[in-house]
Scaffold this motif. Structure first.
Motif, PDB file in Angstrom:
ATOM      1  N   GLU A  10     -79.610 -26.677 -55.748  1.00 26.69           N
ATOM      2  CA  GLU A  10     -80.627 -25.628 -55.874  1.00 26.69           C
ATOM      3  C   GLU A  10     -81.033 -25.070 -54.512  1.00 26.69           C
ATOM      4  O   GLU A  10     -81.508 -23.940 -54.427  1.00 26.69           O
ATOM      5  N   GLY A  13     -76.808 -21.841 -51.183  1.00 23.22           N
ATOM      6  CA  GLY A  13     -76.041 -20.749 -51.778  1.00 23.22           C
ATOM      7  C   GLY A  13     -74.689 -20.702 -51.113  1.00 23.22           C
ATOM      8  O   GLY A  13     -74.494 -21.266 -50.028  1.00 23.22           O
ATOM      9  N   HIS A  34     -76.159 -15.762 -63.043  1.00 21.57           N
ATOM     10  CA  HIS A  34     -76.315 -16.781 -62.005  1.00 21.57           C
ATOM     11  C   HIS A  34     -77.737 -17.347 -62.018  1.00 21.57           C
ATOM     12  O   HIS A  34     -77.935 -18.555 -61.856  1.00 21.57           O
ATOM     13  N   GLY A  35     -78.714 -16.470 -62.223  1.00 25.13           N
ATOM     14  CA  GLY A  35     -80.101 -16.927 -62.307  1.00 25.13           C
ATOM     15  C   GLY A  35     -80.318 -17.858 -63.486  1.00 25.13           C
ATOM     16  O   GLY A  35     -81.051 -18.847 -63.391  1.00 25.13           O
ATOM     17  N   TYR A  38     -79.310 -21.448 -63.007  1.00 31.20           N
ATOM     18  CA  TYR A  38     -80.269 -22.249 -62.239  1.00 31.20           C
ATOM     19  C   TYR A  38     -81.640 -22.284 -62.908  1.00 31.20           C
ATOM     20  O   TYR A  38     -82.626 -22.637 -62.284  1.00 31.20           O
ATOM     21  N   MET A  40     -83.792 -20.046 -63.797  1.00 32.23           N
ATOM     22  CA  MET A  40     -84.864 -19.198 -63.285  1.00 32.23           C
ATOM     23  C   MET A  40     -85.581 -18.530 -64.463  1.00 32.23           C
ATOM     24  O   MET A  40     -84.916 -18.024 -65.381  1.00 32.23           O
ATOM     25  N   ARG A  45     -86.160 -13.718 -62.675  1.00 31.43           N
ATOM     26  CA  ARG A  45     -84.774 -13.243 -62.577  1.00 31.43           C
ATOM     27  C   ARG A  45     -84.726 -11.726 -62.401  1.00 31.43           C
ATOM     28  O   ARG A  45     -84.028 -11.217 -61.525  1.00 31.43           O
ATOM     29  N   ARG A  48     -85.948 -10.608 -59.013  1.00 28.71           N
ATOM     30  CA  ARG A  48     -85.000 -10.973 -57.960  1.00 28.71           C
ATOM     31  C   ARG A  48     -83.763 -10.099 -58.006  1.00 28.71           C
ATOM     32  O   ARG A  48     -83.231  -9.700 -56.962  1.00 28.71           O
ATOM     33  N   THR A  85     -80.988 -17.464 -55.820  1.00 31.24           N
ATOM     34  CA  THR A  85     -81.944 -18.562 -55.996  1.00 31.24           C
ATOM     35  C   THR A  85     -82.779 -18.820 -54.743  1.00 31.24           C
ATOM     36  O   THR A  85     -83.397 -19.883 -54.622  1.00 31.24           O
ATOM     37  N   ARG A  86     -82.778 -17.894 -53.803  1.00 33.02           N
ATOM     38  CA  ARG A  86     -83.515 -18.035 -52.541  1.00 33.02           C
ATOM     39  C   ARG A  86     -83.167 -19.349 -51.842  1.00 33.02           C
ATOM     40  O   ARG A  86     -84.038 -20.199 -51.603  1.00 33.02           O
TER      41      ARG A  86
END
Length: 258
Positions: A10, A13, A34-35, A38, A40, A45, A48, A85-86
Motif C-alpha cells: 500500500e 507505487g 487500480h483504486g 487497493y 479506496m 477514487r 483522485r 494510492t498516494r
C-alpha cells in the motif's frame, strides 16, 4: 516486508519498463480499477482520478480506450496509475525509454513535481542526462553490484575539474608523461586516444601539456576539452561505454528526501 506485506504494498507505487495497460479499458477505468484493488472508497477514487488526469494532462482522453493512446500518453497514464494510492515511495523502471525528447522532458517535469510533493522516487535509467537532471543521489550498478554512489556533482567532481581527450602519435608515451604531472588526476585509454582528468582549469593547462608532448617528439592529432559529465562517470567506473553490448549497465537514481 515479512510481517506486514500488505501495508508495504500500500505504501509503494510502480511504473514498469514495459507498458502493462489493458487495451480494452478506458483511461478513467484503468485508474478506477487500480483504486478498487487497493480498497479506496468511491468518493476518494473519483477525486483522485480527476486530480491525476489533470496532473498528466489526460482529461480530454478520460473515456478513450488505451489502445488509441500515443506512446507518450500511455506512459503518462502508467505514471498516474502508480500514483493512484498516494504512495510514499514510487519505483520507476526506465519510464522514458523510447519516447521523443519533448515527451521525455514532460515526464521529467512530472517526476520532479511528484518528488516536490513528498514522494521518494527510485528511478532506473540508461540516459545519463536524465540521471543528472533528476537525481539527488545516483548509484551506478554494474553486473548487479553498486560500484559508486553519490550526489551528481560529487561523482563528476571526482573525475577532476576538466577532462582532456587526446589522440597522439604515441598514446602510451603521452600517458607516461602526463601521469607524472601534479595537475593530472588520472589518465586512461579510450579507443584511439587517451582521457586526461585534470585538477585545474584545462584551458590553462592544455598549452603546457601540448608543449611537453611536442618536446618529446609526440605529435598531437586530436584535442578536445570539456567538463566531466555523467557519461564520463559511468565509463570511469565501469570501464566501458553505454553502447557496449552483452553487459549489464544500469543507473539507479533516487530523487527524494524521505
Amino acid at each position: 516486508m515479512r510481517t506486514e506485506p500488505e501495508k508495504v504494498r500500500e505504501s509503494i507505487g510502480i511504473v514498469f519498463q514495459e507498458l502493462t495497460l489493458d487495451r480494452d479499458m478506458t483511461v478513467e477505468e484503468i485508474l478506477e480499477y487500480h483504486g478498487r484493488l487497493y480498497s479506496m472508497p468511491k468518493s476518494q477514487r473519483q477525486a483522485r482520478v480527476d486530480e491525476l488526469l489533470s496532473l498528466v494532462e489526460l482529461e480530454a482522453k478520460r473515456n478513450v480506450l488505451t489502445r488509441h493512446l500515443s506512446g507518450g500518453m500511455k506512459r503518462r497514464l502508467e505514471i498516474a496509475r502508480g500514483l493512484m494510492t498516494r504512495p510514499n515511495v514510487l519505483f520507476m523502471d526506465e519510464p522514458t525509454i523510447g519516447l521523443d525528447p519533448q515527451t521525455r522532458i514532460r515526464i521529467w517535469e512530472y517526476v520532479q513535481d511528484i518528488n516536490r510533493q513528498g514522494t521518494t522516487i527510485f528511478l532506473t535509467t540508461h540516459y545519463m542526462d536524465e540521471a543528472d537532471q533528476l537525481s539527488n543521489y545516483i548509484s551506478i550498478v554494474d553486473h548487479g553490484q553498486i560500484i559508486a554512489t553519490g550526489k551528481p556533482w560529487e561523482l563528476k567532481n571526482a573525475l577532476g575539474q576538466d577532462i582532456i581527450y587526446l589522440e597522439t602519435s604515441d598514446n602510451q608515451g603521452a600517458s607516461n608523461i602526463l601521469e607524472g604531472l601534479d595537475t593530472v588526476r588520472g589518465v586512461r585509454d579510450k579507443s584511439k586516444g587517451i582521457i586526461v582528468m585534470v585538477n585545474v582549469d584545462g584551458t590553462h593547462l592544455l598549452p603546457e601539456i601540448m608543449e611537453k608532448l611536442q618536446k618529446r617528439g609526440i605529435k598531437i592529432r586530436v584535442v578536445n576539452l570539456k567538463k566531466p559529465s555523467m557519461d564520463d562517470v559511468f565509463v570511469h567506473y565501469t570501464g566501458r561505454e553505454l553502447r557496449d553490448t552483452g553487459t549489464e549497465k544500469t543507473v539507479v537514481v533516487k530523487p527524494g528526501g524521505r
